[in-house]
Design a protein around this motif. Structure first.
Motif, PDB file in Angstrom:
ATOM      1  N   SER A   1       0.823  -1.212   0.000  1.00 51.87           N
ATOM      2  CA  SER A   1       0.000   0.000   0.000  1.00 51.87           C
ATOM      3  C   SER A   1       0.856   1.261   0.000  1.00 51.87           C
ATOM      4  CB  SER A   1      -0.937   0.006   1.220  1.00 51.87           C
ATOM      5  OG  SER A   1      -0.209   0.126   2.433  1.00 51.87           O
TER       6      SER A   1
ATOM      7  N   GLN B   1      -6.815  -3.550  -0.805  1.00 51.18           N
ATOM      8  CA  GLN B   1      -7.691  -3.259   0.329  1.00 51.18           C
ATOM      9  C   GLN B   1      -7.493  -4.307   1.413  1.00 51.18           C
ATOM     10  OE1 GLN B   1      -9.853  -0.662   0.566  1.00 51.18           O
ATOM     11  NE2 GLN B   1      -9.307   0.124  -1.460  1.00 51.18           N
TER      12      GLN B   1
ATOM     13  N   PHE C   1      -3.120   1.894   5.573  1.00 51.42           N
ATOM     14  CA  PHE C   1      -4.141   1.411   6.506  1.00 51.42           C
ATOM     15  C   PHE C   1      -3.634   1.328   7.945  1.00 51.42           C
ATOM     16  CE2 PHE C   1      -4.788  -0.484   2.284  1.00 51.42           C
ATOM     17  CZ  PHE C   1      -5.998   0.109   1.957  1.00 51.42           C
TER      18      PHE C   1
ATOM     19  N   TYR D   1      -8.006  -1.693  -6.386  1.00 50.79           N
ATOM     20  CA  TYR D   1      -7.117  -1.162  -5.357  1.00 50.79           C
ATOM     21  C   TYR D   1      -6.826  -2.222  -4.312  1.00 50.79           C
ATOM     22  CZ  TYR D   1      -8.423   3.390  -7.309  1.00 50.79           C
ATOM     23  OH  TYR D   1      -8.643   4.443  -8.158  1.00 50.79           O
TER      24      TYR D   1
END
Length: 293
Positions: A160, A234, A192, A232
């Protein structure tokens, strides 16, 4: 909710000693585990209203007490150093300490402010017999983790990080350990993060990696289970909607993120950095990783 996600949300906890008047400073313990042996003792300071007091110009000295043996006798002392968790915005302190035994321990914090005044308060807490993470000097767990080759070179499927360093994804954790070089393993999720310090941490790791183009292996892994969804990367949430720890995170016993491990060429753990990290700290441990135990 996984143990990792829970700990990430509950990392900052501390209770002042009962019967003490409301102190002017409130220490907030930031280490997810404190155990017998070597520890990177992390803490912050707030005022009674919760305002952050930790700052580069606030010096903090520590006294440690074995509350089970003699709650009033100082067993050892330590200075601490200030670290920016988020540059020029939020910081905390670290001290390298070694607890000789598990049990109930206490720490008295002496904070000296720029005007010369000093405030003090003590907190007591439990020191574990052993850590969930591999101890210093122990073999690093052997476990595979995703590499760029596993996703046909599309790093965005396993990271990410908006600006990933390609070499961080050339080797798995297992590959890095078996490559007979020191290694830095960064369990970091820039997009995240539950602690808001993953971005600054991975940037510090990148800075150190630039100074070690060939002599140290660097591996970045996302600490949570991830999948590509709607184009994306996730988090793969549980049925209850919680983040789920990845297998390598569970194998290393991590209770929070970010977390950086430094291994020597024999695959032994030589340094562990929870939360904030500095370039100097990482460089120092990398140097130690080239020295015999």
């Amino acid at each position: 909710m996984t143990a990792l996600a829970a700990a990430a949300l509950l990392t900052l906890t501390a209770v002042p000693v009962a019967a003490q008047a409301v102190p002017e400073i409130i220490p907030v313990l930031a280490s997810s585990e404190i155990a017998k042996g070597e520890n990177r003792f992390l803490f912050s300071l707030t005022d009674p209203a919760g305002g952050l007091l930790a700052a580069p110009d606030v010096e903090v000295r520590l006294e440690f007490y074995d509350s089970d043996v003699d709650p009033e006798k100082v067993v050892f002392e330590s200075d601490s150093r200030f670290l920016w968790a988020i540059e020029d915005l939020r910081g905390l302190y670290a001290a390298d300490v070694e607890f000789p035994s598990a049990g109930r321990w206490g720490t008295r914090f002496y904070a000296t402010f720029p005007d010369g005044t000093t405030e003090t308060v003590r907190v007591d807490y439990d020191v574990w017999e052993e850590t969930t993470t591999p101890p210093i000097g122990a073999p690093a767990p052997l476990i595979d983790s995703p590499t760029a080759a596993d996703v046909d070179g599309d790093i965005r499927r396993i990271s990410s990080d908006p600006d990933p360093v390609e070499r961080f994804y050339e080797l798995s954790i297992l590959d890095a350990i078996e490559d007979d070089k020191p290694a830095v393993i960064a369990f970091v999720t820039p997009a995240f993060c539950q602690t808001a310090t993953c971005g600054p941490t991975i940037e510090k790791v990148k800075e150190v990696a630039a100074s070690h183009p060939n002599d140290v292996n660097f591996v970045h892994v996302e600490p949570y289970l991830m999948w590509m969804k709607d184009g994306y990367l996730q988090p793969m949430l549980s049925e209850e909607g919680w983040l789920q720890s990845a297998p390598w995170t569970e194998r290393y016993g991590l209770r929070t993120e970010p977390y950086v491990m430094v291994l020597d060429a024999e695959g032994l753990v030589r340094g562990k950095f929870e939360g904030a990290i500095t370039v100097e700290e990482l460089e120092d441990v990398l140097w130690e990783a080239t020295q015999p135990l």
